[in-house]
Design a protein around this motif. Sequence first.
Motif, PDB file in Angstrom:
ATOM      1  N   ARG A   1      33.448  14.993  80.778  1.00 30.53           N
ATOM      2  CA  ARG A   1      34.604  15.218  79.901  1.00 30.53           C
ATOM      3  C   ARG A   1      34.642  16.670  79.416  1.00 30.53           C
ATOM      4  NH1 ARG A   1      37.506  10.748  78.583  1.00 30.53           N
ATOM      5  NH2 ARG A   1      36.482   8.740  78.947  1.00 30.53           N
ATOM      6  N   SER A   2      33.461  17.206  79.067  1.00 30.98           N
ATOM      7  CA  SER A   2      33.413  18.610  78.632  1.00 30.98           C
ATOM      8  C   SER A   2      33.839  19.543  79.753  1.00 30.98           C
ATOM      9  CB  SER A   2      31.989  19.009  78.224  1.00 30.98           C
ATOM     10  OG  SER A   2      31.577  18.256  77.133  1.00 30.98           O
TER      11      SER A   2
ATOM     12  N   TRP B   1      35.841  18.938  82.144  1.00 29.60           N
ATOM     13  CA  TRP B   1      37.306  18.870  82.300  1.00 29.60           C
ATOM     14  C   TRP B   1      38.003  19.721  81.218  1.00 29.60           C
ATOM     15  CZ3 TRP B   1      41.148  18.806  85.175  1.00 29.60           C
ATOM     16  CH2 TRP B   1      42.428  18.440  84.741  1.00 29.60           C
ATOM     17  N   MET B   2      37.451  19.681  80.003  1.00 28.90           N
ATOM     18  CA  MET B   2      38.025  20.510  78.937  1.00 28.90           C
ATOM     19  C   MET B   2      37.913  21.997  79.275  1.00 28.90           C
ATOM     20  SD  MET B   2      37.047  18.585  75.397  1.00 28.90           S
ATOM     21  CE  MET B   2      37.468  20.046  74.451  1.00 28.90           C
ATOM     22  N   VAL B   3      36.783  22.393  79.843  1.00 25.54           N
ATOM     23  CA  VAL B   3      36.624  23.798  80.246  1.00 25.54           C
ATOM     24  C   VAL B   3      37.675  24.161  81.301  1.00 25.54           C
ATOM     25  CG1 VAL B   3      35.097  25.459  81.393  1.00 25.54           C
ATOM     26  CG2 VAL B   3      34.158  23.867  79.690  1.00 25.54           C
ATOM     27  N   VAL B   4      37.847  23.256  82.279  1.00 26.66           N
ATOM     28  CA  VAL B   4      38.840  23.515  83.327  1.00 26.66           C
ATOM     29  C   VAL B   4      40.227  23.656  82.699  1.00 26.66           C
ATOM     30  CG1 VAL B   4      40.005  22.530  85.342  1.00 26.66           C
ATOM     31  CG2 VAL B   4      37.496  22.383  85.148  1.00 26.66           C
ATOM     32  N   GLN B   5      40.544  22.748  81.780  1.00 26.91           N
ATOM     33  CA  GLN B   5      41.876  22.804  81.151  1.00 26.91           C
ATOM     34  C   GLN B   5      42.075  24.080  80.337  1.00 26.91           C
ATOM     35  OE1 GLN B   5      41.989  18.909  79.142  1.00 26.91           O
ATOM     36  NE2 GLN B   5      43.837  18.485  80.328  1.00 26.91           N
ATOM     37  N   GLU B   6      41.057  24.418  79.559  1.00 26.54           N
ATOM     38  CA  GLU B   6      41.142  25.638  78.735  1.00 26.54           C
ATOM     39  C   GLU B   6      41.370  26.873  79.596  1.00 26.54           C
ATOM     40  OE1 GLU B   6      37.888  24.023  75.485  1.00 26.54           O
ATOM     41  OE2 GLU B   6      37.429  25.844  76.638  1.00 26.54           O
TER      42      GLU B   6
ATOM     43  N   ILE C   1      38.979  23.272  94.508  1.00 27.17           N
ATOM     44  CA  ILE C   1      37.733  23.249  93.746  1.00 27.17           C
ATOM     45  C   ILE C   1      37.061  21.907  93.981  1.00 27.17           C
ATOM     46  CG2 ILE C   1      36.690  23.309  91.436  1.00 27.17           C
ATOM     47  CD1 ILE C   1      38.936  25.177  90.568  1.00 27.17           C
ATOM     48  N   ARG C   2      35.779  21.973  94.321  1.00 26.54           N
ATOM     49  CA  ARG C   2      34.987  20.762  94.550  1.00 26.54           C
ATOM     50  C   ARG C   2      34.242  20.440  93.248  1.00 26.54           C
ATOM     51  NH1 ARG C   2      30.977  21.504  96.711  1.00 26.54           N
ATOM     52  NH2 ARG C   2      30.453  20.052  98.368  1.00 26.54           N
ATOM     53  N   PHE C   3      34.411  19.240  92.758  1.00 26.62           N
ATOM     54  CA  PHE C   3      33.717  18.823  91.539  1.00 26.62           C
ATOM     55  C   PHE C   3      32.775  17.692  91.949  1.00 26.62           C
ATOM     56  CE2 PHE C   3      33.215  16.485  87.535  1.00 26.62           C
ATOM     57  CZ  PHE C   3      32.999  17.516  86.624  1.00 26.62           C
ATOM     58  N   ALA C   4      31.485  18.054  92.151  1.00 29.52           N
ATOM     59  CA  ALA C   4      30.523  17.084  92.691  1.00 29.52           C
ATOM     60  C   ALA C   4      29.609  16.593  91.576  1.00 29.52           C
ATOM     61  CB  ALA C   4      29.705  17.732  93.799  1.00 29.52           C
ATOM     62  N   VAL C   5      29.754  15.321  91.247  1.00 30.80           N
ATOM     63  CA  VAL C   5      28.886  14.718  90.232  1.00 30.80           C
ATOM     64  C   VAL C   5      27.608  14.230  90.912  1.00 30.80           C
ATOM     65  CG1 VAL C   5      28.676  12.903  88.494  1.00 30.80           C
ATOM     66  CG2 VAL C   5      30.910  13.944  88.950  1.00 30.80           C
ATOM     67  N   GLY C   6      26.454  14.457  90.280  1.00 32.63           N
ATOM     68  CA  GLY C   6      25.229  13.966  90.909  1.00 32.63           C
ATOM     69  C   GLY C   6      23.959  14.554  90.321  1.00 32.63           C
ATOM     70  N   ALA C   7      24.068  15.573  89.490  1.00 36.10           N
ATOM     71  CA  ALA C   7      22.862  16.075  88.818  1.00 36.10           C
ATOM     72  C   ALA C   7      22.310  14.931  87.972  1.00 36.10           C
ATOM     73  CB  ALA C   7      23.202  17.290  87.965  1.00 36.10           C
ATOM     74  N   SER C   8      20.989  14.793  87.989  1.00 36.13           N
ATOM     75  CA  SER C   8      20.386  13.602  87.373  1.00 36.13           C
ATOM     76  C   SER C   8      20.660  13.497  85.882  1.00 36.13           C
ATOM     77  CB  SER C   8      18.879  13.597  87.634  1.00 36.13           C
ATOM     78  OG  SER C   8      18.645  13.652  89.015  1.00 36.13           O
ATOM     79  N   LEU C   9      20.782  14.633  85.214  1.00 33.55           N
ATOM     80  CA  LEU C   9      20.958  14.610  83.759  1.00 33.55           C
ATOM     81  C   LEU C   9      22.424  14.460  83.322  1.00 33.55           C
ATOM     82  CD1 LEU C   9      18.397  17.436  82.799  1.00 33.55           C
ATOM     83  CD2 LEU C   9      18.183  15.001  82.227  1.00 33.55           C
ATOM     84  N   THR C  10      23.336  14.473  84.294  1.00 29.88           N
ATOM     85  CA  THR C  10      24.755  14.421  83.932  1.00 29.88           C
ATOM     86  C   THR C  10      25.133  13.061  83.334  1.00 29.88           C
ATOM     87  OG1 THR C  10      25.311  15.987  85.676  1.00 29.88           O
ATOM     88  CG2 THR C  10      27.118  14.637  84.824  1.00 29.88           C
ATOM     89  N   GLU C  11      25.839  13.115  82.200  1.00 24.98           N
ATOM     90  CA  GLU C  11      26.390  11.902  81.579  1.00 24.98           C
ATOM     91  C   GLU C  11      27.900  12.078  81.438  1.00 24.98           C
ATOM     92  OE1 GLU C  11      24.352  11.368  77.862  1.00 24.98           O
ATOM     93  OE2 GLU C  11      22.386  11.673  78.795  1.00 24.98           O
TER      94      GLU C  11
END
Lengths: 526, 526
Positions: A489-490, A492-497, A474-484
């Motif tokens: 963290r959320s 990652w919680m979804v992935v864990q759940e 799974i590729r987790f690419a950070v870069g959307a302008s609105l991402t904080e």
Amino acid sequence: MGSLHDVVENTNVVCPPNPLDPEEFRRQGHMIVDFIADYYHNVDKFPVLSQVSPGYLRECLPDSAPNHAEPIEAILQDVRNHIVPGITHWQSPNYFAYFPSSGSIAGFMGEMLSVGFNVVGFNWMSSPAATELETIVMDWLGKMLNLPKPFLFSGGGGGVLQGTTCEAILCTVTAARDKVLTKIGRDRIGDLVVYCSDQTHCALKKAAQIAGIHPDNIRALRTRRSDAFGLCPETLRSALADDVSEGLVPLYLCATVGTTSSTAVDPLRGLCEVAAEHDIWVHVDAAYAGSACICPEFRHFIDGVEGADSFSFNAHKWFFTTLDCCCLWVKEPQHLVNALSTNPEYLRNKATESKKVVDYKDWQIALSRRFRSLKLWMVLRSYGVANLRNFIRSHVNMAELFEELVTKDERFEVVVPRNFAMVCFRLLPPLGGLSARDCGLETANAITKRLLDSVNATGKVYVTHAVVGGVYLIRFAVGASLTEERHVRSAWMVVQEQAEALLAEFNVHPVMQEQTDAVLTAAVHG
Amino acid sequence: MGSLHDVVENTNVVCPPNPLDPEEFRRQGHMIVDFIADYYHNVDKFPVLSQVSPGYLRECLPDSAPNHAEPIEAILQDVRNHIVPGITHWQSPNYFAYFPSSGSIAGFMGEMLSVGFNVVGFNWMSSPAATELETIVMDWLGKMLNLPKPFLFSGGGGGVLQGTTCEAILCTVTAARDKVLTKIGRDRIGDLVVYCSDQTHCALKKAAQIAGIHPDNIRALRTRRSDAFGLCPETLRSALADDVSEGLVPLYLCATVGTTSSTAVDPLRGLCEVAAEHDIWVHVDAAYAGSACICPEFRHFIDGVEGADSFSFNAHKWFFTTLDCCCLWVKEPQHLVNALSTNPEYLRNKATESKKVVDYKDWQIALSRRFRSLKLWMVLRSYGVANLRNFIRSHVNMAELFEELVTKDERFEVVVPRNFAMVCFRLLPPLGGLSARDCGLETANAITKRLLDSVNATGKVYVTHAVVGGVYLIRFAVGASLTEERHVRSAWMVVQEQAEALLAEFNVHPVMQEQTDAVLTAAVHG
């Protein structure tokens, strides 16, 4: 469906007197600005990945264009009701798929000005500002990247804005092809060979095929996990030697800085040295990762670019410039011009004949071209170099955080070292008493694919996958302008759940290893 | 230069917290809408053709990107002071050059939404609405043009939005090429031959060369004034026979409806019949004139299109849709897909594998693509078929008016019959007692070129030229959205005034015919 349209048709709405009436433009323009501002306010609430089914929109819209005018209010209502649900929200802060399409206020405003002027800047004469601003901005940006001087106009080379990397590669392949064929004869087009790695973007293969390179002469050279999926110069050397011994003619190498699957980096210096032995054109595709190279701490990834002939990156990926905007620099623009120029009588003009101007139509595939440099200029000025670096760094930091979270959870594995703002990971659950590391690649791949699907089905985040060296990740690419950070963290919680739910399924229904394998294998191919 | 930038850098302006902050977006968006509305209010006051000299902008802007953020107000001030003077105002009502780039409110608003969503619609999955709206709109538009059913999705074919005609031609040449090479063998690429007329747009030659067609195998067949510069089917037949007898393989014909130089129309039915004898791909390029074919009274110009394989027109020329937007239909999309598809693992998804969706990346050169259908959809709905026809007709009527004005003035000649909204004319003054009709083509050409330059130097209008059958002519293309009858009448007055001044020059200084010729010859080559 249709009711809204019918009402509007029957009321016989009067069309504005002129399709470009300034006051009606103002009225609608303000309305759309508010529409989009509201969209950005709410974009985190939509399912990131659109949940519609194929054909959904034909059910909502009429079969033919309306005969009479419809008011903007009715059209916007349809955008809300029918278009927005079919959009995958690339601007959502919860978007971590593919690579980012990082919009910005400055990019948007520049695009508006460009669309408002609506000039067709095929040559200097047709709108001098469009050409001149592009040459200036490309030099600015080249300096920010610390590109060697020969790539800049001020050093005898030059930059041009293309739509996409595919076009940049096609133009440079064509330039390289004609440079060589002029020497060895047009009839030998079938002997030309193009090189890349098995990690290179499919744009290279497509461009080479469009340019008439024989499909058998496109070498996707094998990379290895031990080289972090970078192309080994020795592999290239050996392929070149084989082809030359067969009487073929090496033409072009596409090296990548930041591959799509795993952001792998080809070692430019070593590759350029080998390429130089055969005088082949080297293009550096830094579509995604080029943006990061404005930061001194990432610049080393393109060390060796001085040995290349051309370099490109997509400002529309991770440089806050709306789609489309690919920045291409070449050391010898004359090769582009030789391959791509046209000089019909109806475009003859004194400026061109003075040879004091650039006519960008001869640097690209199309004749017509948008005033793309406006948006890039506005991005550079609205943020400045310091902020742009910080934006990039903040994404890298968030990716670093995600990587730490993955690393701390022993059910997961980070598959390849993180270079930029993308983390490649997979789920490695214990199954039937064995750890997945022991239970075979196919099982591990299948469970990670299951995880991807269930994560995306939540609508809370969107991530995509790749397979490198046979490993599904799974590729987790950070870069959307609105991402904080809170979105990371959320996520990652979804992935864990979802991982927990998936594992619980197997714990509640323990099965024999072979059965598990069968189930999962079906899942991965289903 | 520089002062504004320096002030801004020193005050250390704080960058907005997020590059896509909705409230800052709203603030700047409203500002830009007003900026553009004001621009449309005043656009008729600017010199239509920019009067700047090469290199003007480097004198106005700094050498490097700023380190710190600059406020939008400062950037807009620079747009006013430095960019606008370098723009040739394609949106001016006094713009009659090349072909129009007809913007509209609806096209602009659609583009804003597309830029606001900023999705990358390479395949269905990446944003279903982008693909689905495009298939719907292309069917709507195909019906408006009364295209034969096999070109529509509902008839087994389909339409796609490309950026430009150059791309549409390159894609179809590549599709045709691979279709044939698959049968006769890749090694025969050097035997393929492409046909067009000497009036065909240079896009064909460029596309064919990019696709690896041997430059010697591009046949620009001669047209004649007696055929109104349309390509005679017998000329094609004879060229095909010659090539076949040489062992070459006829591949592709580009027929044009509305040529760039004089809006000539190739006779589609006759050409398609001849082409069918050799099973070659026929593409119909109606880049400019296609728009007119939504009016029943102009539809006959594409009669015979049922024999073609593909058809394209530019909505960004004369269809009120901002640059870029080329509409391409093909009868057998599979040929595009065979030549242009890529299926890397990182783009694999269930929708594609279901074969229930269109993945437009396989119908074009690039992978990434803008959400272009939004603007076309908004144009169709905001105006409706009836108004769009009326917009087109009003332009044709204005061109008719201009043609009458030219015809009534015996110093001028309409060179070729007017088909759409463009008038081709030249100045034929009496010189040294001889009428220019008698005094040689070179003299007549030279004086018309002088007239063109002096008309454009006024800044009051912008017109461009062409040479057909050796005749230098001025093209007067009506189609800018803001143009009204009064602008056409004013333009004619400018032409008359400049013609009078030019003639007076010769009357005040009567010279021998040979000297006049020498002066004018120098002018035309100078």
